[in-house]
Design an enzyme around this catalytic site. Structure first.
Site, PDB file in Angstrom:
ATOM      1  N   ASP A 150      27.960  22.863   4.234  1.00 18.48           N
ATOM      2  CA  ASP A 150      28.231  24.315   5.079  1.00 18.48           C
ATOM      3  C   ASP A 150      29.207  23.848   6.284  1.00 18.48           C
ATOM      4  O   ASP A 150      29.157  22.793   6.803  1.00 18.48           O
ATOM      5  CB  ASP A 150      26.888  24.901   5.563  1.00 18.48           C
ATOM      6  CG  ASP A 150      27.170  26.314   5.992  1.00 18.48           C
ATOM      7  OD1 ASP A 150      28.302  26.799   5.754  1.00 18.48           O
ATOM      8  OD2 ASP A 150      25.973  26.926   6.676  1.00 18.48           O
ATOM      9  N   GLU A 151      29.805  24.862   6.742  1.00 14.38           N
ATOM     10  CA  GLU A 151      30.710  24.661   8.050  1.00 14.38           C
ATOM     11  C   GLU A 151      31.622  23.399   7.815  1.00 14.38           C
ATOM     12  O   GLU A 151      31.943  22.460   8.542  1.00 14.38           O
ATOM     13  CB  GLU A 151      29.858  24.185   9.067  1.00 14.38           C
ATOM     14  CG  GLU A 151      28.765  25.281   9.439  1.00 14.38           C
ATOM     15  CD  GLU A 151      29.125  26.310  10.281  1.00 14.38           C
ATOM     16  OE1 GLU A 151      30.280  26.668  10.807  1.00 14.38           O
ATOM     17  OE2 GLU A 151      28.485  27.063  10.722  1.00 14.38           O
ATOM     18  N   ARG A 160      29.433  36.460  16.908  1.00 13.04           N
ATOM     19  CA  ARG A 160      28.119  36.302  16.797  1.00 13.04           C
ATOM     20  C   ARG A 160      27.238  37.787  16.879  1.00 13.04           C
ATOM     21  O   ARG A 160      26.002  37.676  16.616  1.00 13.04           O
ATOM     22  CB  ARG A 160      27.537  35.435  17.673  1.00 13.04           C
ATOM     23  CG  ARG A 160      28.060  34.019  17.901  1.00 13.04           C
ATOM     24  CD  ARG A 160      27.808  33.032  16.677  1.00 13.04           C
ATOM     25  NE  ARG A 160      29.110  33.244  15.820  1.00 13.04           N
ATOM     26  CZ  ARG A 160      29.122  33.170  14.603  1.00 13.04           C
ATOM     27  NH1 ARG A 160      28.033  32.982  13.769  1.00 13.04           N
ATOM     28  NH2 ARG A 160      30.316  33.117  13.831  1.00 13.04           N
ATOM     29  N   LYS A 172      29.012  33.272   3.905  1.00 20.17           N
ATOM     30  CA  LYS A 172      29.068  31.954   3.223  1.00 20.17           C
ATOM     31  C   LYS A 172      27.714  31.097   3.543  1.00 20.17           C
ATOM     32  O   LYS A 172      27.312  30.800   2.345  1.00 20.17           O
ATOM     33  CB  LYS A 172      29.897  31.194   4.430  1.00 20.17           C
ATOM     34  CG  LYS A 172      31.569  31.574   4.323  1.00 20.17           C
ATOM     35  CD  LYS A 172      32.430  30.619   5.261  1.00 20.17           C
ATOM     36  CE  LYS A 172      32.024  30.693   6.520  1.00 20.17           C
ATOM     37  NZ  LYS A 172      32.218  32.081   7.322  1.00 20.17           N
ATOM     38  N   THR A 173      26.997  31.119   4.198  1.00 23.36           N
ATOM     39  CA  THR A 173      25.775  30.262   4.499  1.00 23.36           C
ATOM     40  C   THR A 173      24.677  31.127   3.554  1.00 23.36           C
ATOM     41  O   THR A 173      24.204  30.485   2.824  1.00 23.36           O
ATOM     42  CB  THR A 173      25.230  30.509   5.793  1.00 23.36           C
ATOM     43  OG1 THR A 173      26.247  29.987   6.777  1.00 23.36           O
ATOM     44  CG2 THR A 173      23.823  29.477   5.883  1.00 23.36           C
ATOM     45  N   GLN A 206      37.373  29.021  12.511  1.00 24.80           N
ATOM     46  CA  GLN A 206      36.172  28.761  13.607  1.00 24.80           C
ATOM     47  C   GLN A 206      35.780  27.205  13.821  1.00 24.80           C
ATOM     48  O   GLN A 206      34.843  26.856  13.924  1.00 24.80           O
ATOM     49  CB  GLN A 206      34.874  29.261  12.865  1.00 24.80           C
ATOM     50  CG  GLN A 206      34.636  30.636  12.644  1.00 24.80           C
ATOM     51  CD  GLN A 206      33.126  31.096  12.466  1.00 24.80           C
ATOM     52  OE1 GLN A 206      32.227  30.828  12.919  1.00 24.80           O
ATOM     53  NE2 GLN A 206      33.159  31.553  11.315  1.00 24.80           N
TER      54      GLN A 206
HETATM   55  P1  ATP Z   1      29.449  32.324   9.783  1.00 27.43           P
HETATM   56  O1  ATP Z   1      30.892  32.045   9.715  1.00 27.43           O
HETATM   57  O2  ATP Z   1      29.300  32.967  11.368  1.00 27.43           O
HETATM   58  O3  ATP Z   1      28.614  30.977   9.735  1.00 27.43           O
HETATM   59  P2  ATP Z   1      28.656  33.357   7.151  1.00 27.43           P
HETATM   60  O4  ATP Z   1      29.683  33.586   6.591  1.00 27.43           O
HETATM   61  O5  ATP Z   1      27.949  31.976   7.089  1.00 27.43           O
HETATM   62  O6  ATP Z   1      28.814  33.599   8.844  1.00 27.43           O
HETATM   63  P3  ATP Z   1      26.235  34.556   6.937  1.00 27.43           P
HETATM   64  O7  ATP Z   1      25.578  34.073   8.022  1.00 27.43           O
HETATM   65  O8  ATP Z   1      25.791  34.200   5.624  1.00 27.43           O
HETATM   66  O9  ATP Z   1      27.573  34.549   7.099  1.00 27.43           O
HETATM   67  O10 ATP Z   1      25.834  36.066   6.714  1.00 27.43           O
HETATM   68  C1  ATP Z   1      26.025  36.876   7.947  1.00 27.43           C
HETATM   69  C2  ATP Z   1      25.061  38.267   7.728  1.00 27.43           C
HETATM   70  O11 ATP Z   1      25.724  38.980   6.639  1.00 27.43           O
HETATM   71  C3  ATP Z   1      23.734  37.576   7.512  1.00 27.43           C
HETATM   72  O12 ATP Z   1      22.866  38.565   8.277  1.00 27.43           O
HETATM   73  C4  ATP Z   1      23.500  37.890   5.985  1.00 27.43           C
HETATM   74  O13 ATP Z   1      22.154  38.062   5.710  1.00 27.43           O
HETATM   75  C5  ATP Z   1      24.543  39.230   5.749  1.00 27.43           C
HETATM   76  N1  ATP Z   1      25.160  39.402   4.402  1.00 27.43           N
HETATM   77  C6  ATP Z   1      25.881  38.277   3.862  1.00 27.43           C
HETATM   78  N2  ATP Z   1      26.086  38.763   2.575  1.00 27.43           N
HETATM   79  C7  ATP Z   1      25.423  39.916   2.464  1.00 27.43           C
HETATM   80  C8  ATP Z   1      25.347  41.056   1.318  1.00 27.43           C
HETATM   81  N3  ATP Z   1      26.044  40.667   0.108  1.00 27.43           N
HETATM   82  N4  ATP Z   1      24.540  41.856   1.408  1.00 27.43           N
HETATM   83  C9  ATP Z   1      24.080  42.403   2.588  1.00 27.43           C
HETATM   84  N5  ATP Z   1      24.094  41.394   3.595  1.00 27.43           N
HETATM   85  C10 ATP Z   1      24.900  40.183   3.599  1.00 27.43           C
HETATM   86 MG    MG Z   2      27.527  30.325   8.328  1.00 26.36          MG
END
Ligand code: ATP
Ligand code: MG
Length: 717
Positions: free
Chosen positions: A227-228, A596, A36-37, A258
């Protein structure tokens, strides 16, 4: 978190669709680690690549640190300057806007921000002036009042409903509390004060009532991203509605499972209301997790599936291989700490950096015993989510000085400042304040001096009337002047531990150098309460291990994660056990903690713990553990390498130690030329001793600066 230049090609189809949807309302709802981030960062880059000027973008997230990091990441993707993007929290946005537009609702641009303890102090003050404190012993205390007040605003419940559900014992005081709340509002308005909730409320009021401001906002921030979003509250949802009303270019991302800030009024359902506010919303779900291995994800999925609430997603990963999460049930916390430290050292031997390892816990005090062990074994660490800088009295003192410089009508801060001075008690302080209310300084100078013979008061007033915060003096010069005045008071008031306290102040003095305006410095301190560790900025010999509360670990990831104290009463916490909604929040917190971890996850659940007042007692394993199928984790038995059980002190004794036990190296024990041994770097020669730091020329790695607080050095010769 690597990102290549071809950022679009790195994305999966759903992420790419989100990134390429530039206009209209967009909701990305997805589980932990699904990118997402990352998607948000890429979209920000994409907007700029498509020609949108960075200053038209508004990015809101949970901490300003997170916003800053995301902006930097976007800028790296395009190798372009993104500093004109406005990034921050809802509170920081509202604060900036109110400084500019607050006059519309009667606030001058130099209104004062009240932090939580200021708000509580104000409740106390008003309680006394309304005669509610003396004769009504059972009347709610200041923190309960501040809490209730905030809840009436954030939870859209009436005071009566709130009392009925949460504090039935105070229902008899309903009319008095209502009156107090009215007075609280009046007082703030009269004295140009705003508390944290006011930032949201007042900005919302302006947005609601002034269509021209909405237009202006629409033009200024043509693209909004959040975000969040699961941790926003209803007011924040409404702010978004109005900020985006003219163009509807708003993207929010979040994960309902979350949501962990209910206690601050966040409502995970907010995320589902988004499409109601913006009926044209395009909803995108991301289902692939890129962070964790399958065994970790399996555990996370069960935690959330066991919930009473139905969450919206299923996660899968292509990282099928991986170790099962490990459960270790030590006999007590001392043994837990030894286990954790041994594992950390093992990982370090294998090349995993300490900064890629995190130890997470429900409450800051759960790590005390581990901190002692880490210090003994020379492992550097930083801790997040512990004491906030603003919670320390000496920092609040300094801030009070700065606040009355910025707003001479901030009488709450005047009160604090006056009471610091020798010879001034509450009554004299009150008289001085009454005089100041009638007649400002410097006109009232002589009259005030006539009220008290205190030399400190005289010195302060003389200094105060010469400081010109909005003119040529820099914030750092002003702080220096105040310190010059305050230092003798500080040494007198905190005579027992001013050596320790002065360190935080040193941090503050270096921080202030970054600021051009005093107002900005003070607002920043209040808006995002820094943690003490963030100011220390010490030179450690390697990137430190991370210790963090789960709340402060939101959005982050590490190679290995340890979760401490999985026992009933700690995790889930004691306060949550009686209430289903609170328990659900604890479960989400556990889910956040587990997700995490990228590669390895350790769950710790000691059989016995030390409880203050009760001594060593048996602990019940957390319900979040007992409900997990045993196939999902591996339970290990562990004997410490040498099984020197005699070295494990009784828990009670260890618990009583302060953070850094006296067994650690102390400054006096080393001098230049000593030969020393470090548990990790081996032998070396002392080159320099600098207060609490020491420079050692190690045979293995050359000259290295170590902090004695975190290091155990043995003298050989
Ligand atoms: P959270 O809910 O914990 O905030 P999130 O959904 O925001 O998580 P991110 O932190 O953006 O997730 O990504 C998690 C991990 O996955 C990061 O290391 C990111 O670089 C990797 N990632 C996300 N999308 C891809 C992709 N398409 N290909 C490879 N790696 C990815
Ligand atoms: Mg995130």
């Amino acid at each position: 978190m690597r990102e290549s230049k071809n950022y679009l090609q790195d994305l999966n189809p759903a992420q790419r669709e989100a990134v390429e949807t530039l206009y209209g309302p967009l909701l990305v709802i997805a589980g932990a680690g699904s990118g997402k981030t990352k998607t948000l960062v890429c979209r920000m880059a994409h907007l700029v690549e498509k020609g949108i000027p960075p200053e038209k973008i508004l990015l809101l997230t949970f901490t300003r640190r997170a916003a800053k990091e995301m902006i930097e990441r976007a800028s790296l993707l395009l190798k372009r300057d993104f500093h004109k993007v406005t990034g921050g929290t809802f509170h920081s946005l509202c604060h900036t806007m109110l400084r500019q537009y607050g006059t519309l609702i009667g606030y001058s641009p130099n209104f004062t921000l009240l932090d939580r303890t200021d708000a509580e102090d104000l409740f106390n003050l008003l309680k006394t002036s309304l005669g509610l404190s003396d004769n009504k012993k059972r009347f709610p205390k200041k923190d309960t009042l501040a809490n209730l007040y905030s809840k009436t605003l954030n939870q859209e419940k009436s005071l009566e409903e709130l009392l009925d559900s949460e504090y039935p014992q105070f229902l008899e005081f309903l009319p008095e509390i209502q009156r107090l709340f009215v007075e609280y509002k009046i007082y703030k308005k009269e004295h140009q004060l705003m508390d944290y909730d006011d930032l949201l409320l007042n900005w919302l009021e302006i947005l609601k009532n002034y269509p021209q401001i909405r237009d202006e906002m629409g033009k200024r921030f043509h693209f909004i991203m959040v975000d969040e979003y699961q941790d926003t509250n209803t007011l924040q949802g409404e702010i978004i509605k109005y900020m985006a009303s003219t163009h509807q270019n708003v993207m929010v991302v979040g994960d309902d499972s979350q949501s962990i800030y209910r206690f601050r009024g966040a409502n995970y359902r907010n995320i589902f209301d988004f499409p109601k506010i913006f009926p044209q919303t395009k909803i995108i779900k991301l289902e692939q997790n890129y962070r964790s291995t399958q065994p970790i994800l399996d555990l996370a999925n069960v935690i959330i599936a066991n919930s009473k609430i139905k969450y919206t997603k299923t996660l899968f990963t292509l990282k099928k291989e991986g170790a099962k999460p490990v459960l270790f049930r030590a006999k007590d916390e001392a043994e837990t700490s030894k286990f954790v430290v041994d594992k950390i050292l093992e990982l370090r031997e294998k090349g995993i950096k300490l900064s890629q390892i995190a130890v997470l816990f429900r409450s800051a005090y759960h790590s005390y015993e581990l901190e002692v062990e880490l210090a003994k074994r020379g492992i550097p660490f930083v801790k997040y989510g512990g004491l906030k800088l603003l919670e320390s009295a000496h920092i609040k003192d300094l801030l009070a000085f700065l606040k009355i410089i910025l707003n001479p009508r901030d009488f709450l801060s005047w009160n604090r400042v006056l009471l610091l001075m020798e010879g001034i008690g509450p009554r004299t302080a009150e008289k001085i304040i009454q005089t100041l209310k009638r007649e400002a300084l410097p006109t009232s100078l002589n009259r005030i001096l006539g009220l008290s013979p205190s030399h400190e008061l005289k010195r302060w007033l003389e200094l105060y009337t010469t400081i010109k915060p909005y003119e040529e003096e820099s914030p750092s010069e002003i702080l220096q002047k105040i310190w010059y005045f305050y230092e003798p008071l500080f040494q007198r008031i905190y005579s027992e531990d001013y050596h320790r306290r002065v360190k935080d102040l040193e941090g503050l003095f270096s921080l202030v150098l970054k600021y051009k305006s005093l107002d900005e410095f003070v607002s920043d301190l209040l808006l995002e309460p820094l943690e003490i560790t963030e100011l220390e900025g010490e030179t450690l010999d390697e990137d430190p291990l991370i210790l963090s509360t789960i709340h402060s670990a939101k959005g982050l990831e590490w190679h290995t994660v340890f979760i401490l104290s999985l026992i009933e009463g700690r995790f889930p916490s004691l306060y949550s056990l009686k209430n289903t909604d609170d328990l659900e929040e604890e479960r989400r917190l556990f889910y956040v903690a587990v997700t995490r971890a990228r590669e390895k996850l350790f769950l710790l659940s000691p059989l016995m713990v030390y409880l203050p007042g009760e001594g060593k007692t048996f602990a019940k394993p957390s319900r979040f553990l007992t409900e997990l199928p045993k196939t999902l984790y591996e339970e290990v038995n562990y004997t410490t390498p040498e099984e020197k059980s005699s070295h494990i002190k009784p828990v009670t004794e260890n618990y009583m130690n302060t953070h850094y036990s006296t067994e650690l190296s102390s400054t006096s024990s080393f001098k230049i030329g000593d030969f020393v041994k470090h548990p990790h770097f081996g032998e070396g020669e002392v080159l320099e001793v600098m207060g609490e730091k020491i420079k050692v020329n190690f045979i293995s790695k050359g000259p290295t600066i170590l902090h004695l607080k975190y290091t155990q050095l043995e003298r050989l010769l």
